[in-house]
Design an enzyme around this catalytic site. Structure first.
Site, short mmCIF file in Angstrom:
data_model
loop_
_atom_site.label_atom_id
_atom_site.label_comp_id
_atom_site.label_asym_id
_atom_site.label_seq_id
_atom_site.Cartn_x
_atom_site.Cartn_y
_atom_site.Cartn_z
N SER A 1 0.75 -1.20 -0.29
CA SER A 1 0.23 0.10 0.23
C SER A 1 0.88 0.99 -0.75
O SER A 1 0.36 2.24 0.09
CB SER A 1 -1.01 0.57 1.11
OG SER A 1 0.10 -0.23 2.75
N ASN B 1 -2.23 -2.56 13.05
CA ASN B 1 -3.50 -2.53 12.80
C ASN B 1 -3.80 -1.47 14.07
O ASN B 1 -4.52 -0.28 13.38
CB ASN B 1 -4.33 -4.01 13.82
CG ASN B 1 -3.59 -4.74 12.54
OD1 ASN B 1 -2.90 -4.83 11.40
ND2 ASN B 1 -4.50 -6.84 13.21
N THR C 1 -41.09 26.14 -8.70
CA THR C 1 -41.51 24.49 -8.15
C THR C 1 -41.37 24.15 -9.81
O THR C 1 -42.39 24.70 -10.89
CB THR C 1 -42.69 24.14 -7.60
OG1 THR C 1 -43.71 25.02 -8.47
CG2 THR C 1 -42.47 25.39 -6.36
N HIS C 2 -41.22 22.64 -9.98
CA HIS C 2 -41.48 22.22 -11.51
C HIS C 2 -40.50 22.98 -12.15
O HIS C 2 -41.41 22.91 -13.42
CB HIS C 2 -42.41 21.24 -11.61
CG HIS C 2 -43.43 21.08 -10.22
ND1 HIS C 2 -43.79 20.03 -10.29
CD2 HIS C 2 -44.04 21.84 -9.37
CE1 HIS C 2 -44.60 19.30 -8.62
NE2 HIS C 2 -45.29 21.26 -8.81
N SER D 1 -15.13 26.62 -26.90
CA SER D 1 -14.94 25.54 -27.29
C SER D 1 -14.00 25.59 -28.76
O SER D 1 -13.81 26.75 -29.56
CB SER D 1 -16.38 25.61 -27.65
OG SER D 1 -16.00 24.35 -29.23
N LYS E 1 -18.45 30.11 -28.60
CA LYS E 1 -19.13 29.52 -27.09
C LYS E 1 -18.75 30.05 -25.26
O LYS E 1 -16.56 29.97 -25.27
CB LYS E 1 -18.75 28.05 -26.91
CG LYS E 1 -19.86 27.04 -28.05
CD LYS E 1 -21.33 27.26 -27.35
CE LYS E 1 -20.72 26.00 -26.12
NZ LYS E 1 -21.97 24.67 -26.36
N GLU F 1 -19.78 22.16 -14.03
CA GLU F 1 -20.47 21.08 -15.03
C GLU F 1 -19.37 20.54 -14.14
O GLU F 1 -20.21 18.94 -13.67
CB GLU F 1 -19.92 21.31 -15.83
CG GLU F 1 -21.03 22.27 -16.98
CD GLU F 1 -20.77 22.47 -18.44
OE1 GLU F 1 -21.23 21.12 -18.82
OE2 GLU F 1 -20.29 23.16 -18.66
N TYR G 1 -9.12 -6.93 12.87
CA TYR G 1 -9.11 -6.05 11.96
C TYR G 1 -8.71 -7.55 9.83
O TYR G 1 -8.09 -8.95 10.58
CB TYR G 1 -7.24 -5.42 11.62
CG TYR G 1 -6.39 -5.46 10.88
CD1 TYR G 1 -6.69 -4.00 10.22
CD2 TYR G 1 -6.11 -6.37 9.30
CE1 TYR G 1 -6.02 -3.60 8.81
CE2 TYR G 1 -5.54 -5.71 8.74
CZ TYR G 1 -5.68 -4.47 8.19
OH TYR G 1 -4.97 -4.13 7.29
N1 ARG Z 1 -1.13 -1.26 4.84
C1 ARG Z 1 -2.62 -1.75 5.88
C2 ARG Z 1 -3.10 -1.08 5.84
O1 ARG Z 1 -2.94 -0.55 5.02
C3 ARG Z 1 -1.45 -1.90 7.35
C4 ARG Z 1 -2.04 -2.94 8.57
C5 ARG Z 1 -1.07 -4.29 8.26
N2 ARG Z 1 -1.79 -5.00 9.14
C6 ARG Z 1 -1.38 -6.68 8.67
N3 ARG Z 1 -1.96 -6.64 10.04
N4 ARG Z 1 -1.28 -7.01 7.99
O2 ARG Z 1 -4.27 -1.39 6.41
#
Ligand code: ARG
Length: 472
Positions: free
Chosen positions: A35, A122, A167-168, A289, A295, A302, A329
């Site tokens: 990650s 965790n 309204t509407h 545009s 335009k 938007e 977790y």
């Molecule tokens: N990168 C993990 C997350 O975003 C961190 C926690 C990982 N914990 C584990 N027991 N693998 O959740």
């Protein structure tokens, strides 16, 4: 073309958790499970959490004072390195937490290995997300306040400007432009309240929940909570490391906020069209545009309208992510970050766009007034006038309906009919009727709390300003 290295080239002992493994991680799995590419956004919060944890450990005697100082100095140097963009992020080290911990040991030696005493990734990751989100909430709150301040100022300047109320999407009754803008502000005030309510539940410390069950060290959870500016520790350790309801609530806030901004955007787009022609959006918020030279497109509103889909998606993503997870977790939760980060970024960008754009809006007052005069928008005022002359509302409604039908035939507006023509439908109509048929008379008559009368709009602006200034 792929980045994959041949499988199993990495040494298992290089992992912080490598002890029980006899084979290196598959290179694809390493990339799939990592990650760090996105959670490095929480690096400074990770360091902040580690500093508090280490300080608490030294205060309860688990780390010596010297060990704590080595760790703290090392972490602060790493923070400098990260801010300078010099940190050697490694996918092999999986996430922001293990990257920083490994770097600490690299820099200060064996003492670095003591930092993780009495905690787990965790509770660490849950802490980091909360710290990161709290920071975003405060920035979003400030930007929302900037937008509301500009909106209320504009509403006050436009307190007397008459436009059609719909309204509407059919012309219904005249309103003041200031009143319309204050409707947007009312939505945003509730969004602000929701954000602050969400902040209360974000601002609790999960640190000390450890992997899931707590830890056997004599930790002081209240102390780390205090050091990190959290209101209190979270309650149950299993819940602390697993639930992301605080992030879901935040995404629900962003979904509603963007829904409101999207409604306002839709109106801006309509009003800027040559069919309505109620406002002028400054050129700097529009684009042209490539093929049609005439335009000027209202791209900014938007896009805000379009980005609503994306934050709604993030809300559903997080709800779905959470729904079947057993305690405590699970790695699923790693998927919480990208939607959450993007929801926060999008909310902040859209607020910024609106806060910059709103004060620059130019109302085309004559066009608004002319549109309000069309469509028999004072018909209700005529009915109310007849009621004041003693006619029951249902009968008055019928009389006005006949008058409108006659006016359509004559291709005139109600105020353009003569007194004699109006009297065909009711002998109770007198010369004073023309006062109530004017747009100014119509809006001024709605003079109660929440009404569109210019005086009420000015009072509501003062009220809104007090409410905004009451935020710290
Ligand atoms: N990168 C993990 C997350 O975003 C961190 C926690 C990982 N914990 C584990 N027991 N693998 O959740």
């Amino acid at each position: 073309m792929s980045n994959d290295k041949p499988d199993s080239v990495t040494n298992p002992a290089a992992k912080l958790w490598g002890g029980r493994f006899s084979e290196a991680t598959d290179a694809f799995v390493e990339r799939f499970t990592a990650s760090v590419t996105f959670d490095q956004r929480m690096a400074l919060e990770d360091i902040q959490g580690s500093l508090a944890h280490a300080q608490m450990l030294s205060e309860v005697g688990v780390l010596s004072g010297d060990e704590y100082h080595q760790i703290a100095d090392g972490l602060k140097e790493i923070a400098v390195e990260i801010e300078a963009g010099d940190f050697p992020w490694s996918v092999q080290l999986e996430d922001v937490h293990m990257n920083i911990e490994a770097r600490l040991t690299e820099r200060i030696g064996a003492t670095g290995k003591k930092l993780h005493t009495g905690r787990s990734r965790n509770d660490q990751v849950a802490t980091d997300i909360r710290l990161w989100l709290r920071g975003r909430i405060d920035r979003i709150g400030a930007e929302l306040t900037r937008l509301q301040t500009g909106l209320v100022d504009l509403a006050e300047r436009e307190a007397d400007t008459i436009m059609p109320g719909f309204t509407h999407l059919q012309s219904a009754q005249p309103v003041t432009f200031g009143h319309h803008l204050l409707a947007w502000n009312a939505m945003l005030s509730r969004d602000f309240e929701r954000l602050m309510d969400c902040r209360k539940r974000v601002n609790r410390s999960p640190l000390g929940a450890a992997a899931l069950a707590g830890t056997s060290y004599p930790i002081d959870r209240a102390r780390t909570a205090e050091l990190l500016g959290f209101d209190a520790p979270t309650e149950n350790s299993l819940d602390s490391v697993s639930d992301r309801d605080f992030a879901i609530e935040f995404c629900a806030f962003t979904a509603l906020l963007l829904t409101h901004l999207s409604r306002a955007s839709e109106e801006l787009v309509l009003w800027a069209s040559s069919q309505f022609d109620f406002i002028d959006l400054p050129d700097r918020f529009c684009t042209g545009s490539s093929i049609m030279p005439q335009k000027k497109n209202p791209d900014v509103p938007e896009l805000v309208r379009g980005k609503t889909g994306r934050v709604n998606g993030h809300l559903i993503a997080l709800l779905t992510l959470m729904k079947s997870q057993p305690l405590a977790y699970n790695k699923d939760n790693q998927e919480d970050k990208e939607p959450l980060f993007d929801a926060a970024d999008t909310a902040l960008d859209c607020l910024r766009a609106f806060a910059d754009m709103v004060p620059a809006l130019k109302a085309k007052k004559e066009n608004m007034l002319a549109a309000a005069a069309k469509g028999f928008s004072t018909a209700t005022d005529l009915a109310d006038y007849l009621v004041r002359k003693g006619i029951a509302f249902r009968d008055a409604h019928e009389i006005v309906g006949q008058s409108v039908s006659f006016a359509i035939e004559q291709q005139k507006d109600l105020a353009e009919l003569s007194l004699e023509q109006l009297q065909q439908f009711s002998a109770d109509i007198g010369a004073d009727v023309f006062e109530v048929l004017t747009l100014e008379g119509s809006v001024a008559a709605r003079n109660h709390i929440g009404g569109t009368a210019p005086d009420q709009v000015r009072a509501a602006c003062a009220q809104a300003r007090m409410q905004i200034e009451g935020r710290h």
